[in-house]
Enzyme design. Structure first.
Site, short mmCIF file in Angstrom:
data_model
loop_
_atom_site.label_atom_id
_atom_site.label_comp_id
_atom_site.label_asym_id
_atom_site.label_seq_id
_atom_site.Cartn_x
_atom_site.Cartn_y
_atom_site.Cartn_z
N ASP A 29 -1.14 0.95 -4.22
CA ASP A 29 -1.99 0.10 -4.80
C ASP A 29 -3.08 0.64 -5.19
O ASP A 29 -4.01 -0.17 -5.56
CB ASP A 29 -1.85 -1.21 -3.82
N SER A 60 0.66 -1.20 0.01
CA SER A 60 0.30 -0.13 0.00
C SER A 60 0.86 1.47 0.08
O SER A 60 1.66 1.70 -0.95
CB SER A 60 -0.88 0.03 1.17
N ASP A 72 -2.61 5.98 -3.32
CA ASP A 72 -1.50 5.54 -2.54
C ASP A 72 -0.67 4.24 -3.95
O ASP A 72 -1.14 4.16 -4.99
CB ASP A 72 -1.81 4.80 -1.34
#
Length: 455
Positions: free
Chosen positions: A247, A103, A245
């Site tokens: 992902d 992430s 972010d």
């Protein structure tokens, strides 16, 4: 929280706390579990995606080795977003999905996120079994068995998966030809698809941080470092900016004045829009305990009900599913449109914000004007033991003291991070100075009692 998996999957520094052996065992056990369900008419295909980290290929190879060893077929999406993996599982009726990503963490971390057959986060029961298998505690009857000969699993490039996801996004957007949009792609998994979707919907698009090299994901960019997008919006005179972010399961926005629009304000903008159109189920928005007091005051004024769950989009989604909510999310930018997706989706969120702006013919700053946020201070204390630190009598007494000082003028929240060895001390009050003083008073007790890690 499990031994390896937190609220957002198995996350850690690669080759330190997240190793190739871990990835292999996750794949092996998950593959065995999937095969055990085939006799019940369940599918035997698993889809895998990854973000742009240098370690993604390595972990993907180990996961695939474990899966195919026991006879499961693997569909690879390559570099893609977390929500596209969840979408593919649900859309194509696959057994489950795996996303390799940490992430918003730096490049040297990575993670393994698991999605069940409905595209929602994997059940805690299966997670617990995987953790037992990693630790060698799996019952022999439950252990996966190697396949042989033509029963071995195969690997296929799933080229149609991302195309269907792109169609899904475009079908939930509107004509954006009147909009000048800035995108900060965080050198992450959305670096190609987000620009393509906005461009194909007609927007005038300016992009930054779309050249991943395996090491620069989230580095001074994206939703955790939004200053560059603010500057871009101001200097180019853009209508709106969106930052994702690594992902792309979260999104933060920047209004035309260069102000940050966080997840709370996004929930307010979209909640009002859905309520006006009779599309906000039960007139309720699901938030987490980290949402700002100011959001709840704005909801009260707008006649919108709200719920509060634990931090983590999985808990938001669980509440939404159990209570029929159509909108929920976190201050950090995980926003879930319950009638469209089972997980947070940064690109979908940005398309919905753009839709509100265009259909209401209103700037984003005006749409957010109804929310006046309380000052907030968050102090993260790195600790040896999150549970003991919070349960300590002196720490609890310090928290109670702050609660008495604040009364109904604010609040304090002390909780553990779901992904890092941190105790988070958050205070909201009428002034920033008071927030800082009260939060520091509790953090100081945690440190004084010897719970702080200095490494």
């Amino acid at each position: 929280m499990g031994r390896y998996f937190g609220t957002d999957g198995f996350r850690g520094e690669v080759n330190v706390t997240l190793t190739t052996e871990h990835a292999y065992k996750v794949g092996e056990y998950l593959g065995g579990y999937v095969l055990s369900q085939v006799a019940k008419g369940k599918p035997r295909e698993i889809v895998i995606g990854k973000d742009t980290r240098i370690s993604g290929d390595m972990l993907e190879s180990e996961l695939i080795a474990g899966l195919t060893k026991v006879g499961v077929n693997v569909l690879t999406l390559g570099v893609t977003t977390t929500p596209s993996v969840a979408f593919a599982v649900s859309k194509f009726g696959l057994a489950c999905g795996i996303m390799i990503s940490a992430s918003h963490n730096p490049y040297y971390d990575n993670g393994i996120k698991l999605f069940g057959a409905n595209g929602e986060k994997m059940s805690e029961d299966i997670i617990a079994r995987i953790e037992d298998y990693i630790d060698g505690k799996c019952a022999s009857a439950d252990a996966p068995h190697p396949a042989s000969r033509d029963a071995l699993g195969r690997v296929f490039r799933f080229t149609g998966g991302e195309e269907e996801y792109k169609k899904f996004l475009k079908s939930n957007g509107v004509n954006l030809s009147d909009l000048k949009v800035g995108l900060d792609l965080s050198n992450g998994s959305a670096y190609e698809i987000a620009k393509a979707v906005f461009t194909e919907l007609g927007a005038s698009v300016t992009v930054i941080n779309d050249r991943p090299d395996g090491l620069n994901i989230n580095s001074g960019c994206g939703s955790t470092h939004i200053e560059g997008l603010q500057k871009l919006v101001r200097e180019r005179g853009l209508d709106v900016g969106f930052a994702y972010d690594g992902d792309a399961d979260r999104c933060l926005a920047v209004d035309e004045k260069g102000n940050v629009v966080n997840g709370d304000k996004i929930l307010y903008v979209c909640g009002n829009f859905l309520k006006e159109r009779g599309q906000l189920a039960n007139d309720t928005v699901d938030t987490t305990v980290m949402s700002n007091f100011g959001l709840y005051k704005a909801f009260d004024k707008a006649g919108i009900n709200y719920a509060k769950t634990a931090v983590g989009d999985k808990y938001v989604r669980e509440y939404m599913a159990d209570n029929g909510c159509t909108l929920g999310g976190e201050q950090s930018g995980h926003i879930i449109f319950g009638n469209l997706a089972n997980t947070g989706d940064g690109i979908l969120t940005s398309l919905k914000i753009a839709q509100v702006m265009l259909e209401k013919r209103t700037s984003l700053s005006e749409l957010c004007a109804g929310v006046t946020e309380y000052p907030q201070v968050l102090i993260n204390v790195k600790v040896y033991d999150k549970v003991k630190a919070q349960a300590d009598e002196d720490v609890r007494a310090a928290v109670s003291k702050v609660e008495k000082v604040l009364g109904n003028r604010g609040r304090i929240l002390v909780r553990e991070s779901g992904t890092e060895p941190l105790v988070r001390v958050m205070v909201e009050a009428e002034t920033q100075a008071e927030c800082r003083e009260l939060a520091e008073s509790v953090a100081a007790v945690i440190r004084a009692k010897g719970y702080e890690r200095k490494d």
